[in-house]
Motif scaffolding. Sequence first.
Motif, mmCIF file in Angstrom:
data_model
loop_
_atom_site.group_PDB
_atom_site.id
_atom_site.type_symbol
_atom_site.label_atom_id
_atom_site.label_comp_id
_atom_site.label_asym_id
_atom_site.label_seq_id
_atom_site.Cartn_x
_atom_site.Cartn_y
_atom_site.Cartn_z
ATOM 1 N N VAL A 1 -10.530 7.107 9.173
ATOM 2 C CA VAL A 1 -9.525 6.289 9.847
ATOM 3 C C VAL A 1 -9.754 4.810 9.571
ATOM 4 N N ASP A 2 -10.998 4.366 9.674
ATOM 5 C CA ASP A 2 -11.289 2.946 9.456
ATOM 6 C C ASP A 2 -10.996 2.536 8.011
ATOM 7 N N ALA A 3 -11.305 3.413 7.066
ATOM 8 C CA ALA A 3 -11.010 3.120 5.660
ATOM 9 C C ALA A 3 -9.503 3.043 5.431
ATOM 10 N N PHE A 4 -8.765 3.957 6.058
ATOM 11 C CA PHE A 4 -7.304 3.943 5.928
ATOM 12 C C PHE A 4 -6.736 2.653 6.512
ATOM 13 N N ARG A 5 -7.200 2.280 7.685
ATOM 14 C CA ARG A 5 -6.702 1.053 8.324
ATOM 15 C C ARG A 5 -7.031 -0.175 7.494
ATOM 16 N N ALA A 6 -8.224 -0.224 6.922
ATOM 17 C CA ALA A 6 -8.605 -1.365 6.080
ATOM 18 C C ALA A 6 -7.717 -1.432 4.844
ATOM 19 N N SER A 7 -7.472 -0.276 4.253
ATOM 20 C CA SER A 7 -6.591 -0.223 3.082
ATOM 21 C C SER A 7 -5.175 -0.645 3.443
ATOM 22 N N TYR A 8 -4.688 -0.190 4.575
ATOM 23 C CA TYR A 8 -3.328 -0.535 5.000
ATOM 24 C C TYR A 8 -3.226 -2.011 5.351
ATOM 25 N N ALA A 9 -4.300 -2.576 5.926
ATOM 26 C CA ALA A 9 -4.299 -4.013 6.239
ATOM 27 C C ALA A 9 -4.189 -4.832 4.967
ATOM 28 N N GLU A 10 -4.804 -4.358 3.898
ATOM 29 C CA GLU A 10 -4.775 -5.085 2.624
ATOM 30 C C GLU A 10 -3.455 -4.880 1.876
ATOM 31 N N TRP A 11 -2.943 -3.674 1.878
ATOM 32 C CA TRP A 11 -1.773 -3.335 1.065
ATOM 33 C C TRP A 11 -0.526 -3.021 1.881
ATOM 34 N N GLY A 12 -0.582 -3.207 3.182
ATOM 35 C CA GLY A 12 0.530 -2.844 4.058
ATOM 36 C C GLY A 12 1.847 -3.500 3.685
ATOM 37 N N ALA A 13 1.823 -4.792 3.374
ATOM 38 C CA ALA A 13 3.069 -5.494 3.027
ATOM 39 C C ALA A 13 3.710 -4.875 1.791
ATOM 40 N N VAL A 14 2.899 -4.572 0.800
ATOM 41 C CA VAL A 14 3.420 -3.964 -0.431
ATOM 42 C C VAL A 14 3.998 -2.582 -0.128
ATOM 43 N N ILE A 15 3.284 -1.815 0.686
ATOM 44 C CA ILE A 15 3.749 -0.471 1.045
ATOM 45 C C ILE A 15 5.078 -0.553 1.783
ATOM 46 N N ILE A 16 5.164 -1.437 2.780
ATOM 47 C CA ILE A 16 6.393 -1.560 3.566
ATOM 48 C C ILE A 16 7.549 -2.014 2.694
ATOM 49 N N LEU A 17 7.313 -3.018 1.846
ATOM 50 C CA LEU A 17 8.387 -3.533 0.987
ATOM 51 C C LEU A 17 8.864 -2.486 -0.012
ATOM 52 N N LEU A 18 7.936 -1.834 -0.689
ATOM 53 C CA LEU A 18 8.333 -0.860 -1.712
ATOM 54 C C LEU A 18 8.975 0.383 -1.102
ATOM 55 N N LYS A 19 8.365 0.920 -0.080
ATOM 56 C CA LYS A 19 8.903 2.143 0.520
ATOM 57 C C LYS A 19 10.164 1.873 1.317
ATOM 58 N N GLY A 20 10.319 0.663 1.830
ATOM 59 C CA GLY A 20 11.531 0.311 2.559
ATOM 60 C C GLY A 20 12.754 0.215 1.675
ATOM 61 N N LEU A 21 12.533 -0.012 0.389
ATOM 62 C CA LEU A 21 13.638 -0.113 -0.574
ATOM 63 C C LEU A 21 14.019 1.230 -1.182
ATOM 64 N N THR A 22 13.178 2.219 -1.017
ATOM 65 C CA THR A 22 13.381 3.510 -1.683
ATOM 66 C C THR A 22 14.007 4.530 -0.737
ATOM 67 N N PRO A 23 14.362 5.686 -1.263
ATOM 68 C CA PRO A 23 14.898 6.739 -0.397
ATOM 69 C C PRO A 23 13.823 7.469 0.413
ATOM 70 N N ILE A 24 12.576 7.034 0.318
ATOM 71 C CA ILE A 24 11.520 7.630 1.134
ATOM 72 C C ILE A 24 11.886 7.391 2.597
#
Length: 193
Positions: A95-118
């Motif tokens: 969980v802590d590793a996932f949260r750390a990864s999401y804290a670092e890459w969260g903006a990219v994930i939100i932007l990319l996935k928000g534009l797609t049909p995901i």
Amino acid sequence: MLKSIYDWCIDAAHKPYALWIMGAVAFAESSFFPVPPDVMLIPMSLARPQRAWIYAAVCTATSVVGGLLGYAIGALLFDSVGHWLIQVYGLGDKVDAFRASYAEWGAVIILLKGLTPIPYKLVTITSGFAGYNIGLFILCSIVARGGRFFIVAILLNRYGDWIRVRIEKHLGLWVAIGATVLVLGFVIAIKLI
């Protein structure tokens, strides 16, 4: 049946309640509902291309507000159900590793996935679970969802007549393609999260 739903959406574009229904669908899709607002956004924008901008703005605003509900679901359910499930599956140390990864890459994930049909609900719930910064979440959601819906508005406003002829000629094919893209997006998102 597909034709009657499509026709209803085309006719609804001229009714005052249509914006409310489309907004409700966009809100729900960002947090718990499986159907994207495109099922109303596209036919309504084809029926009234000059209002495509308003439709895109409503979808953006209600999707972001619905995203906040999804965020809350992810944040609140982690403390109750989520924590228990993580312990049952022995994933407590990840969980802590996932949260750390999401804290670092969260903006990219939100932007990319928000534009797609995901399905966007996966992004919103995951952001809440990961404890992603709420201000950045809102900002990235506005950019991503606004980009997605306004791209549709631009295309339908500019090429609406051409697109409408092709959609109406092969409605079943387009619905099948849309459903396939939606399911594939869901499967890919599950594998990536």
